[in-house]
Design a protein around this motif. Structure first.
Motif, PDB file in Angstrom:
ATOM      1  N   CYS B  43      51.662   3.563  37.887  1.00 47.04           N
ATOM      2  CA  CYS B  43      50.972   2.390  37.343  1.00 47.04           C
ATOM      3  C   CYS B  43      50.972   2.447  35.810  1.00 47.04           C
ATOM      4  N   ARG B  47      52.741  -0.341  33.658  1.00 44.86           N
ATOM      5  CA  ARG B  47      51.809  -1.320  33.065  1.00 44.86           C
ATOM      6  C   ARG B  47      50.999  -0.770  31.895  1.00 44.86           C
ATOM      7  N   SER B  49      48.515   1.018  31.948  1.00 47.67           N
ATOM      8  CA  SER B  49      47.099   0.897  32.240  1.00 47.67           C
ATOM      9  C   SER B  49      46.825   1.654  33.531  1.00 47.67           C
ATOM     10  N   LEU B 103      56.264  -3.745  27.831  1.00 47.84           N
ATOM     11  CA  LEU B 103      55.904  -4.337  29.120  1.00 47.84           C
ATOM     12  C   LEU B 103      56.888  -5.425  29.549  1.00 47.84           C
ATOM     13  N   SER B 106      59.368  -4.078  31.752  1.00 43.22           N
ATOM     14  CA  SER B 106      58.827  -3.288  32.840  1.00 43.22           C
ATOM     15  C   SER B 106      58.521  -4.162  34.050  1.00 43.22           C
ATOM     16  N   LEU B 108      56.259  -5.427  37.666  1.00 40.80           N
ATOM     17  CA  LEU B 108      54.913  -5.836  38.030  1.00 40.80           C
ATOM     18  C   LEU B 108      54.372  -4.897  39.103  1.00 40.80           C
ATOM     19  N   VAL B 109      53.063  -4.709  39.075  1.00 41.09           N
ATOM     20  CA  VAL B 109      52.441  -3.704  39.920  1.00 41.09           C
ATOM     21  C   VAL B 109      51.191  -4.275  40.581  1.00 41.09           C
ATOM     22  N   PHE B 133      43.997  -7.981  34.865  1.00 36.03           N
ATOM     23  CA  PHE B 133      45.210  -7.254  35.252  1.00 36.03           C
ATOM     24  C   PHE B 133      46.245  -8.238  35.816  1.00 36.03           C
ATOM     25  N   GLN B 137      49.861  -9.774  33.709  1.00 30.92           N
ATOM     26  CA  GLN B 137      51.213  -9.673  34.256  1.00 30.92           C
ATOM     27  C   GLN B 137      51.868 -11.039  34.406  1.00 30.92           C
ATOM     28  N   PRO B 299      56.456  -7.302  43.562  1.00 27.86           N
ATOM     29  CA  PRO B 299      55.925  -6.233  42.703  1.00 27.86           C
ATOM     30  C   PRO B 299      55.976  -4.883  43.412  1.00 27.86           C
TER      31      PRO B 299
END
Lengths: 207, 357
Positions: B43, B47, B49, B103, B106, B108-109, B133, B137, B299
């Motif tokens: 994570c 992200r 975070s 990001l 990168s 998506l989560v 959050f 995204q 994601p």
């Protein structure tokens, strides 16, 4: 067993060097070693120059730029400047880049920092009263200044300082502007980050 | 797709390197062996975070001064070097200055874990974090707005607190300078959250029925509840006396909430534990579907120990509802549940005491 340490003079030197911005313990030690090994007279010259600079350099009472004792201010005393425009910057080091741009011929005002409540820096710690006085100077309070350009950082503290000054100055009937934000000259779009691009789009102009 | 993950002095892991397949990867082990930290690492890498902490100091292995995370996402090698005070980001070994640029490359989560129950039972901050959050995204620039809002809020609160403690009034103009920043960025936050919840609400209602099946007779209805409905200019002006008295910014988007009702009854007060769990999962499933829709690719799903807690029927329905073709990393103490499940892990790692095999 007795602990081995540097002699007090070396420790004092290292701890003074460590106070410089961006210098950590290791770098300070390296610099101290270099100074002590140097035989070219650096230490003596540096001590003298530091002393002279600290003694003779102060802030110009008007604009806040560096002022050398007994001389006129290089910024305020320059001839041929437009006296009805003042550009407000945070630090004396911000003046020269603007000068080099060749695009500004007005006067400068150095604040000496920006508002930062988290670091206990309020308006009274900045040269805001001096700016106020500069604008109101002249008989019966009328002013020659027609525009104040805010050239402050784009972060939250810079933004807050700009807001503060805008509110302070707008009732004076002078125009308060701030620098545009956008694409760097000569740069392609692919090098700009999203926020810069968004601001560049927001600040677009008709051709 | 994330195809590898490497950890260095991260949480309880001294050093670790594992390859990750396109399907489901399971990390199996007893409690407190570091399974969740592996999902947290993924994570963080994607992200920047962590769902568990906002303090980088907690991420560094005890006794060390910095951590490293790396992994291949798509064609890009992502890398983070972090210490309690600093963070360096890299794409293919090239330093990246700004988090937004990092990001952008990168993935998506979506994180699903047992702490998701906080979405229903916890304070509004859990639900704000969920909205933030998701919005970060989906909407470029949202995170930058949020960070600037938070930064101005800290400064404004400091002015109010210092004044309240010394029984003085803060300088009005300085306070105002920060209020204007709150208005500028706060208005954008509210606008994004409003449109987000508009698309999220029907997705969450559908997801709730998909997971609950015939057990979920009620309809889940998430509603955005901004802390204030008047313009922020007016809000902060009205709240000023209270702000001065209490020494902090008493209202604003930092007090927003997401109300969750099941057939008009607050889910936190009237839902059973099972209903609340379904509600929390529905919110996360809706998040996954929204991200899938917006980006076109599903994601990465990080599933932290959730299957052991679900009855077989809901587990099966959840697994069937997850976006098709999504890559999944999951942790679990045992794999008994996976025998007759549609998500039999393709790769299984045993996690024990900070090592994997």
């Amino acid at each position: 067993m007795q602990k081995i340490d540097y002699p007090p003079e070396v420790r004092a030197l290292v701890s003074q060097l460590k106070r410089l911005p961006g210098i950590g313990a290791r770098s300070a030690e390296r610099m101290a070693v270099w100074v002590l090994q140097d035989r070219g007279g650096f230490a003596e010259d540096c001590a003298r120059i530091l002393g002279e600079a600290a003694e003779r350099i102060s802030a110009c009472a008007t604009c806040g730029f560096y002022l050398s004792q007994g001389n006129a201010c290089a910024v305020c005393d320059a001839s041929g400047r437009e006296v009805n425009t003042i550009c407000v910057v945070e630090q004396p080091t911000d003046v020269l880049p603007l000068e080099r741009s060749g695009a500004f011929s007005g006067l400068y005002h150095v604040l000496g920092g920006r508002l930062a409540p988290l670091d206990n820096i309020g308006p009274e710690d900045l040269r805001i009263a001096e700016l106020d006085a500069r604008i109101t100077s002249g008989a019966s309070g009328e002013t020659a200044v027609r525009e104040v350009i805010l050239a402050l950082s784009a972060d939250v503290e810079g933004e807050a300082t700009a807001n503060y000054l805008a509110e302070l100055l707008s009732p004076r009937g002078i125009s308060v502007t701030r620098l545009a934000q956008g694409l760097p000259a000569g740069g392609g779009l692919e090098h700009a980050d999203a926020l810069t691009l968004a601001r560049a789009l927001g600040g677009r102009r008709a051709l | 797709m994330l195809s590898s993950l490497r950890l260095q002095d991260f949480r309880c892991f001294a050093s670790l390197n594992c390859t990750i397949g396109p399907g489901t990867t399971a990390f199996v082990g007893e409690n407190a062996q570091g399974k969740t930290s592996l999902l947290e690492a993924a994570c963080m890498l994607l992200r920047l975070s962590s769902p568990r902490t906002r303090s980088k100091a907690e991420l560094v292995r005890f006794g060390e001064s910095r951590f490293g995370l790396a992994g291949k996402f798509g064609d890009t090698e992502l890398k983070i070097l972090g210490s309690p005070r600093t963070r360096k980001l890299y794409h293919d070994a090239t330093p990246i200055e700004k988090a937004t640029d990092y990001l952008a490359e990168s993935g998506l989560v979506v994180w699903m874990g047992n702490s998701d129950l906080d979405l229903v039972q916890g304070t509004s901050s859990a639900r704000r974090h969920y909205l933030d959050f998701t919005a970060a995204q989906l909407t470029p620039g949202y995170l930058a707005n949020l960070r600037r809002y938070e930064s101005a809020l800290r400064s404004r609160n400091r002015l109010l607190r210092d004044a309240a403690r010394s029984s003085t009034t803060p300088d009005t103009r300085t306070l105002d300078a920060y209020t204007q920043i709150l208005i500028l960025h706060g208005t954008k936050l509210i606008a994004t959250r409003t449109t987000l919840v508009e698309t999220l609400a029907p997705a969450a209602a559908t997801a709730h029925h998909d997971i609950g099946g015939t057990d979920a007779l009620e309809t889940l209805h998430p509603t955005y509840q901004p802390a204030t409905t008047t313009s922020l200019e007016e809000t902060f002006a009205t709240a000023l006396p209270a702000d001065l008295r209490r020494g902090l910014t008493t209202t604003g988007p930092h007090r927003d909430d997401l109300a969750l009702t099941l057939d008009a009854r607050p889910a936190a007060r009237f839902g059973s534990e099972g209903q609340q769990r379904t509600t929390a999962l529905a919110l996360k499933l809706a998040q996954a579907r929204l991200l899938h829709q917006s980006r076109g690719t599903p994601p990465l799903l990080l599933l932290d120990d959730i299957f052991g807690e679900l009855d077989p029927a809901r587990r099966r329905r959840l697994l069937q509802s997850l976006p098709q073709g999504s890559q999944k990393l999951l942790t679990t103490t045992h794999l008994d549940w996976a025998k007759d499940s549609p998500a039999t892990p393709d790769t299984i790692y045993q996690v024990q005491n900070g090592t994997i095999s």
